[in-house]
Design a protein around this motif. Structure first.
Motif, short mmCIF file in Angstrom:
data_model
loop_
_atom_site.label_atom_id
_atom_site.label_comp_id
_atom_site.label_asym_id
_atom_site.label_seq_id
_atom_site.Cartn_x
_atom_site.Cartn_y
_atom_site.Cartn_z
N UNK A 156 0.83 -1.20 0.00
CA UNK A 156 0.00 0.00 0.00
C UNK A 156 0.87 1.26 0.00
N UNK A 157 0.29 2.32 -0.54
CA UNK A 157 0.90 3.64 -0.42
C UNK A 157 -0.23 4.65 -0.34
N UNK A 158 -0.21 5.56 0.64
CA UNK A 158 -1.34 6.48 0.83
C UNK A 158 -1.45 7.54 -0.26
N UNK A 159 -0.33 7.86 -0.92
CA UNK A 159 -0.36 8.92 -1.94
C UNK A 159 0.75 8.63 -2.96
N UNK A 160 0.36 8.28 -4.17
CA UNK A 160 1.36 7.88 -5.16
C UNK A 160 1.84 9.07 -5.99
N UNK A 161 3.04 8.89 -6.54
CA UNK A 161 3.64 9.89 -7.42
C UNK A 161 3.84 9.30 -8.81
N UNK A 162 4.01 10.18 -9.76
CA UNK A 162 4.27 9.73 -11.12
C UNK A 162 5.46 8.77 -11.16
N UNK A 163 6.45 9.04 -10.34
CA UNK A 163 7.67 8.24 -10.33
C UNK A 163 7.46 6.82 -9.79
N UNK A 164 6.30 6.55 -9.22
CA UNK A 164 6.00 5.20 -8.74
C UNK A 164 5.53 4.28 -9.87
N UNK A 165 5.36 4.81 -11.06
CA UNK A 165 4.96 3.99 -12.20
C UNK A 165 6.02 2.93 -12.45
N UNK A 166 5.63 1.67 -12.36
CA UNK A 166 6.58 0.56 -12.48
C UNK A 166 5.80 -0.75 -12.40
N UNK A 167 6.55 -1.85 -12.54
CA UNK A 167 5.99 -3.19 -12.33
C UNK A 167 6.39 -3.63 -10.93
N UNK A 168 5.42 -4.17 -10.21
CA UNK A 168 5.67 -4.58 -8.82
C UNK A 168 5.46 -6.09 -8.72
N UNK A 169 6.45 -6.76 -8.15
CA UNK A 169 6.41 -8.21 -8.03
C UNK A 169 6.42 -8.61 -6.56
#
Lengths: 112, 114
Positions: free
Chosen positions: B77-90
Motif C-alpha cells: 500500500x501507499x497512501x499517496x502515489x507519485x508519477x515516479x511510482x509507475x513501475x511493475x511490482x512483483x
C-alpha cells in the motif's frame, strides 16, 4: 552502495551458438542465483549456487545450462546451444544468509 | 511448494491517490515475503521484506506492506502515489532465508496518471 553488475546488457546470438552471461555479485554475499524473465511473463528461478556448487536448480535448468564461479568475483551462466525459446532477460542475484536477494540490471538475450 | 498470486495485472491510479497492490501466497511452511519493483528498462529492486517480527514493514519511499498469516496475504500500500511510482511490482515468497529460491508472482503494473 554496493550493487550486482551484469555484462553484457544485451546479447544477440544465432540459434545453436554458445553464450556466456557474466555477473559480479556483491562482494560479501555468499549465495548466488540466476533468474530469467521471458517477455511478458513472470520471473522464473533457474539455479542457486553456494560454496562453489549448485544448491538447487529448476526444471528449466537442463543440461544446456551451466554455472561457474571462475574466480573470487565473477559468476557466469553458460548456455551451450541456444534455442529460440531461450530469448529472455536473465537476472543475476546475490544474497547474504538473512534473506532478500539483490538483483543485477539483467542481460537481454536475443536468439535469432 | 510455494506459489504467489497477484490478482491485478494492471492498476491505473491518479497521482496523489492511495493504492493497494494485492498479493496472496500459498505455502505449507512458514515463509518470508518480499516486494520487488522494476522500473522501465531496469532490473529488480528490493522494495521491502518481511522475515519476522512486526507484521507491518515499510520502505524508504512511503510504501508499506502487512503480513496477514490468517489471510495468507502481503498487500502493498501507499497512501499517496507519485508519477515516479509507475513501475511493475512483483510479490515473491521463499521458504527460508539465504540460499532459498524466490517464487515470484506475475507482477502488477502500476500506472500513475497525472
Amino acid at each position: 552502495e554496493p550493487e550486482v553488475t551484469q555484462t553484457p546488457s544485451h546479447q544477440v546470438t544465432q540459434m545453436g551458438q554458445e553464450v556466456i552471461l557474466r555477473c559480479v555479485p556483491i562482494s560479501n554475499h555468499l549465495y548466488f542465483y540466476w533468474y530469467r524473465q521471458i517477455l511478458g511473463q513472470k520471473v522464473e528461478f533457474l539455479v542457486s549456487f553456494y560454496n562453489n556448487e549448485i544448491s538447487e536448480k529448476s526444471e528449466i535448468f537442463d543440461d544446456q545450462f551451466s554455472v561457474e564461479r571462475p574466480d573470487g568475483s565473477n559468476f557466469t551462466l553458460k548456455i551451450r546451444s541456444t534455442k529460440l525459446e531461450d530469448s529472455a532477460m536473465y537476472f543475476c542475484a546475490s544474497s547474504t544468509a538473512t534473506g532478500g536477494l539483490f538483483f543485477g540490471p539483467g542481460t537481454r538475450l536475443t536468439v535469432l | 511448494a510455494q506459489s504467489v498470486t497477484q490478482l491485478d495485472s494492471q492498476v491505473p491510479v491518479f497521482e496523489e491517490a492511495p493504492v493497494e497492490l494485492r498479493c496472496n501466497y500459498s505455502s505449507s511452511v512458514s515463509v518470508y515475503l518480499f516486494w520487488y519493483v522494476q522500473y522501465p528498462n531496469q532490473g529488480l529492486q528490493l522494495l521491502l521484506k518481511y522475515l519476522s517480527g512486526s507484521t507491518l514493514v515499510e520502505s524508504i519511499n512511503g510504501f508499506e506492506a502487512e503480513f496477514n498469516k490468517s489471510q495468507t496475504s502481503f498487500h502493498l500500500r501507499k497512501p499517496s502515489v507519485h508519477i515516479s511510482d509507475t513501475a511493475e511490482y512483483f510479490c515473491a515468497v521463499s521458504k527460508g532465508s539465504g540460499n532459498t529460491p524466490l517464487v515470484f508472482g506475475k507482477g502488477t503494473r502500476l500506472s500513475v496518471i497525472a
